[in-house]
Design a protein around this motif. Structure first.
Motif, PDB file in Angstrom:
ATOM      1  N   ASN A 148     101.435   4.021  54.259  1.00  0.00           N
ATOM      2  CA  ASN A 148     102.535   4.775  54.574  1.00  0.00           C
ATOM      3  C   ASN A 148     102.901   5.806  53.460  1.00  0.00           C
ATOM      4  O   ASN A 148     103.103   7.063  53.658  1.00  0.00           O
ATOM      5  CB  ASN A 148     103.723   4.261  54.891  1.00  0.00           C
ATOM      6  N   GLN A 149     103.111   5.235  52.155  1.00  0.00           N
ATOM      7  CA  GLN A 149     103.453   6.050  51.060  1.00  0.00           C
ATOM      8  C   GLN A 149     102.323   6.958  50.712  1.00  0.00           C
ATOM      9  O   GLN A 149     102.738   8.085  50.415  1.00  0.00           O
ATOM     10  CB  GLN A 149     103.589   5.109  49.940  1.00  0.00           C
ATOM     11  N   SER A 150     101.050   6.864  50.852  1.00  0.00           N
ATOM     12  CA  SER A 150      99.954   7.557  50.786  1.00  0.00           C
ATOM     13  C   SER A 150      99.986   8.712  51.702  1.00  0.00           C
ATOM     14  O   SER A 150     100.046   9.743  51.190  1.00  0.00           O
ATOM     15  CB  SER A 150      98.581   7.009  50.884  1.00  0.00           C
ATOM     16  N   ASN A 153     102.984  10.977  50.624  1.00  0.00           N
ATOM     17  CA  ASN A 153     102.685  11.870  49.335  1.00  0.00           C
ATOM     18  C   ASN A 153     101.595  13.189  49.836  1.00  0.00           C
ATOM     19  O   ASN A 153     101.827  14.180  49.396  1.00  0.00           O
ATOM     20  CB  ASN A 153     102.158  11.004  48.357  1.00  0.00           C
ATOM     21  N   ALA A 154     100.560  12.785  50.764  1.00  0.00           N
ATOM     22  CA  ALA A 154     100.037  13.764  51.409  1.00  0.00           C
ATOM     23  C   ALA A 154     100.599  14.725  52.271  1.00  0.00           C
ATOM     24  O   ALA A 154     100.395  15.960  51.916  1.00  0.00           O
ATOM     25  CB  ALA A 154      98.861  13.201  52.255  1.00  0.00           C
ATOM     26  N   LYS A 155     101.462  14.483  52.754  1.00  0.00           N
ATOM     27  CA  LYS A 155     102.481  15.400  54.020  1.00  0.00           C
ATOM     28  C   LYS A 155     103.265  16.190  52.776  1.00  0.00           C
ATOM     29  O   LYS A 155     103.524  17.291  52.919  1.00  0.00           O
ATOM     30  CB  LYS A 155     103.427  14.531  54.516  1.00  0.00           C
ATOM     31  N   ARG A 156     104.017  15.463  51.419  1.00  0.00           N
ATOM     32  CA  ARG A 156     104.788  16.238  50.803  1.00  0.00           C
ATOM     33  C   ARG A 156     103.891  17.239  50.154  1.00  0.00           C
ATOM     34  O   ARG A 156     104.499  18.201  49.875  1.00  0.00           O
ATOM     35  CB  ARG A 156     105.266  15.385  49.871  1.00  0.00           C
ATOM     36  N   PHE A 157     102.850  16.991  49.644  1.00  0.00           N
ATOM     37  CA  PHE A 157     101.863  17.988  49.063  1.00  0.00           C
ATOM     38  C   PHE A 157     101.567  19.244  49.885  1.00  0.00           C
ATOM     39  O   PHE A 157     101.658  20.238  49.485  1.00  0.00           O
ATOM     40  CB  PHE A 157     100.677  17.338  48.774  1.00  0.00           C
ATOM     41  N   ILE A 158     101.132  18.845  51.136  1.00  0.00           N
ATOM     42  CA  ILE A 158     100.932  20.034  52.125  1.00  0.00           C
ATOM     43  C   ILE A 158     102.199  20.784  52.592  1.00  0.00           C
ATOM     44  O   ILE A 158     102.172  22.020  52.623  1.00  0.00           O
ATOM     45  CB  ILE A 158     100.228  19.463  53.384  1.00  0.00           C
ATOM     46  N   ASP A 159     103.268  19.970  52.499  1.00  0.00           N
ATOM     47  CA  ASP A 159     104.502  20.698  52.810  1.00  0.00           C
ATOM     48  C   ASP A 159     105.078  21.727  51.582  1.00  0.00           C
ATOM     49  O   ASP A 159     105.399  22.587  51.811  1.00  0.00           O
ATOM     50  CB  ASP A 159     105.931  19.513  52.975  1.00  0.00           C
ATOM     51  N   MET A 192      98.698  16.648  60.243  1.00  0.00           N
ATOM     52  CA  MET A 192      99.153  15.398  59.474  1.00  0.00           C
ATOM     53  C   MET A 192     100.392  14.727  60.098  1.00  0.00           C
ATOM     54  O   MET A 192     100.326  13.621  59.932  1.00  0.00           O
ATOM     55  CB  MET A 192      99.540  15.661  58.031  1.00  0.00           C
ATOM     56  N   ALA A 193     101.087  15.480  61.252  1.00  0.00           N
ATOM     57  CA  ALA A 193     102.140  14.580  61.749  1.00  0.00           C
ATOM     58  C   ALA A 193     101.854  13.687  62.538  1.00  0.00           C
ATOM     59  O   ALA A 193     102.319  12.784  62.783  1.00  0.00           O
ATOM     60  CB  ALA A 193     102.868  15.824  62.676  1.00  0.00           C
TER      61      ALA A 193
END
Length: 193
Positions: A148-150, A153-159, A192-193
Motif C-alpha cells: 500500500n505504501q508503494s 508513493n507511485a500515485k503521489r509521483f504520477i499526481d 492507478m486508481a
C-alpha cells in the motif's frame, strides 16, 4: 535501457530546441550519461562500454557483469537498435541528440518536493514527455514499504506529474509493473486508481 529516450525522441520528432532533462538518484549514473553524451562518437558501443568501465571503476561495483560486453541483454539491445536505425541513421540521430540542451539533476523520484523544484524550472510544453523507466518498481523505491505504501508513493509521483502537466506523456511502470507507454499523466493516474 538508456537508449529508450532515443527511441521516444526519434518517434516523436525532435530538433536542436529540444531540452532533455536527465534525472537520476545516482550521481555516478548521471556522470556516465553526461560523459557519454559529450564524448562518444556514436560508433562501436561495446568499445565505448569498455572505456566507460575503465574511466568509471564504480560501474563494476554497481553493475557487476551486467551492461557490458558479453552481457546478453546488452547485446540484445544493440541488435534491436540495428533494426530501428541503419548505421548512418543512428549517426545522424546521435549527432542531433548531442546538440540538444541536456540538464542533469540528482533526485530521488520519491522525493516529491525535490521533483517539484526540478519541474518548476521548466515550462510545461504541450509535447513534453517524461520517461521514468522502472524507477517506481525497483527495490530501492520499495524497500521497507508495504504494498500500500508503494502504491501511494507511485500515485503521489504520477499526481505530481499531473499537477505539472496533465497532458504530459509518460513512459514507465509502477511497483506492480503496470506499464504506461505514451499515455498522458492524467490517464496514468486514472489507471492507478
Amino acid at each position: 535501457s538508456g537508449f529508450y529516450i532515443n527511441y521516444i525522441l526519434q518517434d516523436a520528432g525532435f530538433d536542436n530546441n529540444t531540452i532533455v532533462n536527465h534525472i537520476d538518484i545516482s550521481k555516478s549514473s548521471l556522470a556516465v550519461r553526461k560523459y557519454t553524451i559529450e564524448h562518444w562518437d556514436g560508433e562501436d558501443y561495446l568499445s565505448w562500454l569498455d572505456h566507460l568501465y575503465d574511466k568509471f571503476p564504480l560501474l563494476t561495483v554497481f553493475n557487476g557483469k551486467q551492461f557490458r560486453r558479453g552481457h546478453r541483454p546488452t547485446h540484445n539491445v544493440l541488435e534491436h537498435m540495428d533494426t530501428k536505425w541503419t548505421k548512418s541513421q543512428w549517426q545522424e540521430h546521435w549527432k542531433n541528440y548531442q546538440k540538444c540542451k541536456h540538464n542533469y539533476y540528482v533526485c530521488n523520484l520519491g522525493d516529491t518536493s525535490a521533483l517539484k523544484k526540478i519541474l518548476a524550472e521548466h515550462r510545461a510544453y504541450d509535447s513534453s514527455v517524461f520517461w521514468y523507466n522502472g524507477a517506481l518498481k525497483r527495490q530501492p523505491a520499495n524497500v521497507n514499504k508495504t504494498s500500500n505504501q508503494s502504491h501511494q508513493n507511485a500515485k503521489r509521483f504520477i499526481d505530481t506529474l499531473v499537477n505539472y502537466n496533465p497532458e504530459l506523456l509518460v513512459y514507465g511502470s509502477d511497483h506492480c509493473c503496470n506499464t504506461f507507454n505514451g499515455i498522458t499523466s492524467k490517464q496514468a493516474l486514472e489507471q492507478m486508481a
